[in-house]
Design a protein around this motif. Sequence first.
Motif, short mmCIF file in Angstrom:
data_model
loop_
_atom_site.label_atom_id
_atom_site.label_comp_id
_atom_site.label_asym_id
_atom_site.label_seq_id
_atom_site.Cartn_x
_atom_site.Cartn_y
_atom_site.Cartn_z
N CYS A 227 0.88 -1.15 -0.06
CA CYS A 227 0.11 0.01 0.00
C CYS A 227 0.82 1.47 0.10
O CYS A 227 1.92 1.36 0.78
CB CYS A 227 -0.85 -0.07 1.24
N LEU A 228 0.61 1.97 -0.90
CA LEU A 228 1.26 3.35 -0.78
C LEU A 228 0.68 4.24 0.38
O LEU A 228 -0.66 4.05 0.78
CB LEU A 228 0.83 4.46 -2.07
N PRO A 249 6.79 0.56 -3.93
CA PRO A 249 7.02 -0.73 -3.12
C PRO A 249 7.12 -1.87 -3.71
O PRO A 249 8.02 -2.73 -3.50
CB PRO A 249 5.39 -0.80 -2.33
N PRO A 250 6.56 -2.37 -4.98
CA PRO A 250 6.60 -3.51 -5.60
C PRO A 250 8.20 -3.43 -6.03
O PRO A 250 8.65 -4.85 -6.03
CB PRO A 250 5.79 -3.58 -6.80
N VAL A 257 9.80 -7.64 -10.46
CA VAL A 257 8.46 -7.82 -10.27
C VAL A 257 7.63 -8.75 -11.21
O VAL A 257 6.40 -8.85 -11.08
CB VAL A 257 7.74 -6.37 -10.47
N VAL A 258 8.38 -9.62 -12.08
CA VAL A 258 7.74 -10.44 -13.16
C VAL A 258 7.99 -11.64 -12.92
O VAL A 258 7.86 -12.39 -13.76
CB VAL A 258 8.22 -9.80 -14.45
N LEU A 266 1.33 -9.59 -6.42
CA LEU A 266 0.69 -8.42 -6.70
C LEU A 266 -0.77 -8.54 -7.19
O LEU A 266 -1.73 -7.62 -7.02
CB LEU A 266 1.67 -7.70 -7.74
N ARG A 267 -1.20 -9.62 -8.03
CA ARG A 267 -2.18 -9.63 -8.41
C ARG A 267 -3.34 -9.94 -7.32
O ARG A 267 -4.46 -9.37 -7.59
CB ARG A 267 -2.49 -10.91 -9.38
#
Length: 492
Positions: A227-228, A249-250, A257-258, A266-267
């Motif tokens: 969360c931001l 954050p990610p 991130v992939v 993330l999803r």
Amino acid sequence: MLAYPHGLWFTGDSYFYVGYALRPAPAPSKTLGYSFVLRLLEPLHSLTAVVVAQHLMGLAIAVMAYAVLCRAGLPAWASALVTLPVLYDAYQIELEHLLMSETLFMFLIAGALTLLLWRVRDGRAPPWWTALAAGLLLGYAVLVRSAGAPLVPVVLVCLLLWRRGWRPALSFGAAAAVPLVAYALWFHAERGTYALTTSDGIYLWGRTAGFADCAKMRPPPDEAALCLPPGAEERREAPGRLIWRGDIPPRLLMSPVVTPEANSTLRDFSIRAILAQPGDYLQAVGEGVGRAFSPHRYRYPNSTTERLYHFPDRPQLFPSGVAYASGPGAPGTVLADAMRYGRTGAPSEVVQPYANRMIGYQERWFLPGPAIGAVFGLGAVAVAAARGRRREVLMVWGTAATLLLFPIASADFDYRYVVPAVPFACLAVGLGLSAVRARAAGAETDRADADRTDADADRSDAETDRAGAGAVSRWWGTRGSRRREKDRASVP
């Protein structure tokens, strides 16, 4: 072609597609359907040939729409009118000239819909072999742009609406799965997971980051840090720009991130945000749709990206020392890949005065946002009014609406996501008009048939009356004759 003989380059994406055309390997960020076609054309050693092929695809899209509408019974002039945005809209032409996947994507979808709608005048479901070919085309379209994935179930549902539509639906679904399954198997062999990409998580995180509130979502501990902070400036940044920042954050917590694990996390976080705050999510999507239909053209997601959708007055500057493909073979820089593919020392060239003519053309000739909104609105009306051809109109308008909404809902608004939806929205309007015209013609035929039936009935009644009168006359004449014979017999 005179102004930009080697095409136009979209920073990032064009480099990616050309790099992977030279060194094919499944990429986590994008599917490679367009790169495969570039690889097929690579023996020509010509960027010009690629752009010519894309312009021919753009013309073919217009021809297919025209042919379908003429077969549907729309007058030729009206069918041609529907194709004008494809043929003359400056942003359509510019997109065809970019070394990007959108034109091939539109061409494959248009081919699939043409096959499915070829018997539109009969009102019957397409034959199973036609649906099979359409499924192969649409399945490959998903490999060209993964944003086309929702089109498969949309078309499948529309096919099932036909009487006995299960057979073409089954053929379509099975054929569409073939290229997708083959690609997923290849992806698994190289990256250890069955998927087309592993980047949908970061795009969806960007879509939800601006409104995601951990106090409302209550995510698990391993996701809470995504969360931001409340009131952070990043919350007001365009998702399409936010996801590329190195301080989000990610990227701080999951580098890269992939990976399949990061993508799944993330999803999951993003879906939790959507379910906990559906109103905020719908508002964010609605804002994107509003930009598509606005009379004002926004510098969105930033001015640098939006500028790439305009004809330039100077050649592209290629970044030095940057490579976009890491497949088999020695990795090359962006400029080296461009020079190698096109066998040219100048992969980006601007020739005057032709470039200024195209720049001037683009300032005047395009479909503005309100007109695009009107076309989509008329298409929705056509779905409701197209009695007798509602399934066909729904299939085309559903395609246009999906192409517009899905990228906004899963990533962000971008003008190049709007342009591919417009030809299909126009086609939906044309099919709706053909349905209204066919219904009016049917009503006139019914009235003419009724008039003929009434006239036939009147003639039949008149003939019956004449026959009855003749019978009465003959009966009366016979009776009179018998009476006269009887009278003569009674005379002494």
